[in-house]
Motif scaffolding. Structure first.
Motif, PDB file in Angstrom:
ATOM      1  N   HIS A   1      49.980  40.907  47.950  1.00  0.00           N
ATOM      2  CA  HIS A   1      50.972  41.419  47.030  1.00  0.00           C
ATOM      3  C   HIS A   1      50.413  42.699  46.343  1.00  0.00           C
ATOM      4  CE1 HIS A   1      53.186  37.805  46.848  1.00  0.00           C
ATOM      5  NE2 HIS A   1      52.183  37.121  46.876  1.00  0.00           N
ATOM      6  N   ARG A   2      50.224  43.790  47.488  1.00  0.00           N
ATOM      7  CA  ARG A   2      49.708  44.906  47.064  1.00  0.00           C
ATOM      8  C   ARG A   2      50.306  45.773  46.046  1.00  0.00           C
ATOM      9  NH1 ARG A   2      45.507  46.052  50.600  1.00  0.00           N
ATOM     10  NH2 ARG A   2      45.638  44.899  52.510  1.00  0.00           N
ATOM     11  N   ASP A   3      51.661  45.646  45.801  1.00  0.00           N
ATOM     12  CA  ASP A   3      52.355  46.466  44.951  1.00  0.00           C
ATOM     13  C   ASP A   3      52.410  45.716  43.264  1.00  0.00           C
ATOM     14  OD1 ASP A   3      53.136  48.064  46.968  1.00  0.00           O
ATOM     15  OD2 ASP A   3      54.855  46.808  47.344  1.00  0.00           O
ATOM     16  N   ASP A   4      51.681  44.592  43.172  1.00  0.00           N
ATOM     17  CA  ASP A   4      51.604  43.996  41.920  1.00  0.00           C
ATOM     18  C   ASP A   4      50.155  44.020  41.417  1.00  0.00           C
ATOM     19  OD1 ASP A   4      51.668  42.289  39.749  1.00  0.00           O
ATOM     20  OD2 ASP A   4      52.907  40.654  40.652  1.00  0.00           O
ATOM     21  N   PRO A   5      49.733  44.949  40.493  1.00  0.00           N
ATOM     22  CA  PRO A   5      48.527  44.874  40.084  1.00  0.00           C
ATOM     23  C   PRO A   5      47.963  43.765  39.166  1.00  0.00           C
ATOM     24  CG  PRO A   5      49.819  46.366  38.636  1.00  0.00           C
ATOM     25  CD  PRO A   5      50.834  45.995  39.809  1.00  0.00           C
ATOM     26  N   ASP A   6      49.046  43.026  38.705  1.00  0.00           N
ATOM     27  CA  ASP A   6      48.700  41.768  37.926  1.00  0.00           C
ATOM     28  C   ASP A   6      48.746  40.715  38.458  1.00  0.00           C
ATOM     29  OD1 ASP A   6      48.558  43.458  35.493  1.00  0.00           O
ATOM     30  OD2 ASP A   6      50.673  43.736  35.432  1.00  0.00           O
ATOM     31  N   ILE A   7      48.646  40.582  39.944  1.00  0.00           N
ATOM     32  CA  ILE A   7      48.911  39.153  40.813  1.00  0.00           C
ATOM     33  C   ILE A   7      47.889  38.424  40.235  1.00  0.00           C
ATOM     34  CG2 ILE A   7      47.603  40.177  42.937  1.00  0.00           C
ATOM     35  CD1 ILE A   7      50.525  37.763  42.479  1.00  0.00           C
ATOM     36  N   VAL A   8      46.505  38.755  40.042  1.00  0.00           N
ATOM     37  CA  VAL A   8      45.279  37.839  39.720  1.00  0.00           C
ATOM     38  C   VAL A   8      44.566  38.724  38.617  1.00  0.00           C
ATOM     39  CG1 VAL A   8      45.003  36.510  41.756  1.00  0.00           C
ATOM     40  CG2 VAL A   8      43.981  38.775  41.659  1.00  0.00           C
ATOM     41  N   PHE A   9      44.339  38.042  37.623  1.00  0.00           N
ATOM     42  CA  PHE A   9      43.512  38.602  36.644  1.00  0.00           C
ATOM     43  C   PHE A   9      42.731  37.699  35.951  1.00  0.00           C
ATOM     44  CE2 PHE A   9      47.575  36.882  34.992  1.00  0.00           C
ATOM     45  CZ  PHE A   9      47.260  36.221  34.115  1.00  0.00           C
ATOM     46  N   GLU A  10      41.587  37.975  35.228  1.00  0.00           N
ATOM     47  CA  GLU A  10      40.707  37.261  34.728  1.00  0.00           C
ATOM     48  C   GLU A  10      40.822  37.195  33.149  1.00  0.00           C
ATOM     49  OE1 GLU A  10      35.666  36.398  34.685  1.00  0.00           O
ATOM     50  OE2 GLU A  10      36.866  38.481  35.049  1.00  0.00           O
ATOM     51  N   LYS A  11      41.074  35.759  32.441  1.00  0.00           N
ATOM     52  CA  LYS A  11      41.222  35.679  31.087  1.00  0.00           C
ATOM     53  C   LYS A  11      40.086  34.699  30.617  1.00  0.00           C
ATOM     54  CE  LYS A  11      44.844  34.205  27.898  1.00  0.00           C
ATOM     55  NZ  LYS A  11      46.171  33.705  27.637  1.00  0.00           N
ATOM     56  N   ASP A  12      39.388  35.108  29.665  1.00  0.00           N
ATOM     57  CA  ASP A  12      38.225  34.037  29.161  1.00  0.00           C
ATOM     58  C   ASP A  12      37.426  33.435  29.980  1.00  0.00           C
ATOM     59  OD1 ASP A  12      39.652  34.438  26.570  1.00  0.00           O
ATOM     60  OD2 ASP A  12      41.029  32.937  26.795  1.00  0.00           O
ATOM     61  N   GLY A  13      37.121  34.410  31.003  1.00  0.00           N
ATOM     62  CA  GLY A  13      36.130  33.669  32.150  1.00  0.00           C
ATOM     63  C   GLY A  13      36.669  33.039  33.166  1.00  0.00           C
ATOM     64  N   VAL A  14      38.099  32.997  33.237  1.00  0.00           N
ATOM     65  CA  VAL A  14      38.807  32.214  34.238  1.00  0.00           C
ATOM     66  C   VAL A  14      39.777  33.149  35.093  1.00  0.00           C
ATOM     67  CG1 VAL A  14      40.546  30.176  34.831  1.00  0.00           C
ATOM     68  CG2 VAL A  14      38.689  29.974  32.937  1.00  0.00           C
ATOM     69  N   TRP A  15      39.572  33.022  36.314  1.00  0.00           N
ATOM     70  CA  TRP A  15      40.721  33.741  37.104  1.00  0.00           C
ATOM     71  C   TRP A  15      41.977  33.092  37.222  1.00  0.00           C
ATOM     72  CZ3 TRP A  15      40.338  38.777  38.857  1.00  0.00           C
ATOM     73  CH2 TRP A  15      39.162  39.322  38.577  1.00  0.00           C
ATOM     74  N   CYS A  16      42.983  33.768  37.116  1.00  0.00           N
ATOM     75  CA  CYS A  16      44.453  33.302  37.158  1.00  0.00           C
ATOM     76  C   CYS A  16      45.246  33.781  38.198  1.00  0.00           C
ATOM     77  CB  CYS A  16      44.924  33.232  35.814  1.00  0.00           C
ATOM     78  SG  CYS A  16      44.339  32.483  34.528  1.00  0.00           S
ATOM     79  N   SER A  17      46.224  33.134  38.745  1.00  0.00           N
ATOM     80  CA  SER A  17      46.980  33.604  39.793  1.00  0.00           C
ATOM     81  C   SER A  17      48.462  33.622  39.211  1.00  0.00           C
ATOM     82  CB  SER A  17      47.002  32.822  40.763  1.00  0.00           C
ATOM     83  OG  SER A  17      48.129  33.358  41.768  1.00  0.00           O
TER      84      SER A  17
END
Length: 374
Positions: free
Chosen positions: A170-186
């Motif tokens: 998903h190269r066109d989606d910069p928010d596909i994975v992100f870190e929140k409160d020390g936890v990586w989310c998809s």
């Protein structure tokens, strides 16, 4: 080893356990602890005539819809498919896929669940895993040392290779994975990169709530799906030095390492061991939060999730004399978490497919004894 005082702690109405029960290959201890306003975990232990089926379903999306659906349907689908052919990794996979297909036909919202489905039959362990629940085997090595072998892989964005794979798709989606409160989310699902259900992250026309776009920063169209439901599969021989299996939802592994859990099981009596594992996890939570254990137990249900997740634990002890005989006679029944009584079980298997060549038992097993793949 835990004290008698710890062993007798009252964990309150959010807790359920079965201290010890018999199955065709030994004994089992089960326990569950609720943390969410709705108990999102479901688990089942199906005792067949010469086999057992174990399901651990860790729900998400503020709902138990998906996990309850799995508990009600997956084992039945497996029995139906096994009766038409033979038990195999492919049969287990098809049962999981068929169950998700049925669920996606009826549910249109965020409801989803991790899924850990296992079968023990004729000396083999079959596993299908979607998400971050785990199967861990306690192996007795020389000099009475105990080793923790994790059979499953964690499908979570915390794993760097998984993050890279998601970003590459998903190269066109910069928010596909992100870190929140020390936890990586998809996207909208904390941590997990695979789940049953969660239709809104798999099928574009299942966006029935406009809030999804803003909440999860969704982009249309998307291809491939943002979340996978395909299980990872494994078949592994069970050896005489495999002493017990631990199956648990992600709520346990967030607080205890596999090594620590195996040590707890190995150092304590079988009766009530799943309960004691949860107590030890709660003690770790209290330590992290810098609070007294008793104060953690007194936290109200509507506030408990900010301290820990729902936890499900099953500890399956293996008697290898029974395994060699193909199992001993046991009362066929279905045990469900938070149920006060057992029900009948329809779990059945026809025949085994391929005989693996057994090898000598020498601590850690060779690659040939275990086959895991997607």
């Amino acid at each position: 080893m835990m004290s008698d005082v710890e062993d007798e702690l009252d964990l309150g109405p959010l807790f359920w356990s079965r201290d010890i029960d018999e199955h065709p290959f030994g004994t089992v201890s089960l326990a569950m602890l609720q943390a969410n306003p709705v108990m999102e975990d479901h688990c089942q232990f199906e005792i067949g005539r010469d086999s057992i089926f174990v399901g651990v379903y860790d729900g998400h999306g503020d709902s138990d819809e998906a996990s309850r659906f799995l508990a009600d349907n997956l084992c039945n689908n497996l029995t139906r498919l096994a009766q038409k052919g033979t038990m195999s990794e492919d049969v287990l996979k098809r049962a999981v896929v068929a169950t998700e297909d049925e669920f996606l036909q009826t549910v249109y919202d965020e409801a989803g669940s991790c899924c850990l489905a296992t079968v023990i039959w004729k000396g083999s362990l079959y596993v299908a895993n979607v998400g971050n629940s785990r199967v861990v085997i306690g192996i007795l090595l020389r000099k009475s040392d105990i080793f923790a072998e994790q059979v499953t892989k964690d499908h979570i964005a915390d794993v760097e290779d998984i993050r890279k794979r998601i970003k590459a798709l998903h190269r066109d989606d910069p928010d596909i994975v992100f870190e929140k409160d020390g936890v990586w989310c998809s996207k909208g699902i904390p941590q997990v990169s695979r789940a049953i259900g969660s239709a809104f992250l798999k099928i574009p026309n299942r966006y029935v709530h406009s809030s999804f776009f803003q909440r999860y920063k969704l982009y249309l169209p998307f291809n491939p799906p943002l979340l996978k439901g395909e299980p990872e599969l494994c078949r592994r021989l069970l050896y005489p030095d495999d002493k017990f299996l631990i199956l648990a939802s992600g709520g346990l592994w967030e607080n205890l390492t596999k090594k620590k859990v195996v040590e707890i099981v190995n150092e304590n009596k079988q009766t009530g061991i799943a309960r004691r594992v949860i107590i030890r996890a709660l003690k770790e939570v209290a330590k992290k939060k810098q609070m007294r254990f008793d104060d953690l137990l007194s936290v109200k249900k509507e506030e408990r999730r900010s301290f820990h997740d729902d936890i499900s634990v099953l500890v399956i002890f293996l008697n290898h004399d029974f395994l060699e005989k193909g199992g001993v006679a046991a009362h066929e029944r279905s045990i469900r978490g938070f149920s006060s009584s057992d029900g009948p079980s329809s779990f059945r298997i026809c025949e085994e497919i391929v005989d693996f060549n057994t090898s000598s038992n020498s601590g850690l097993k060779s690659e040939a004894s275990s086959s895991c793949h997607t």
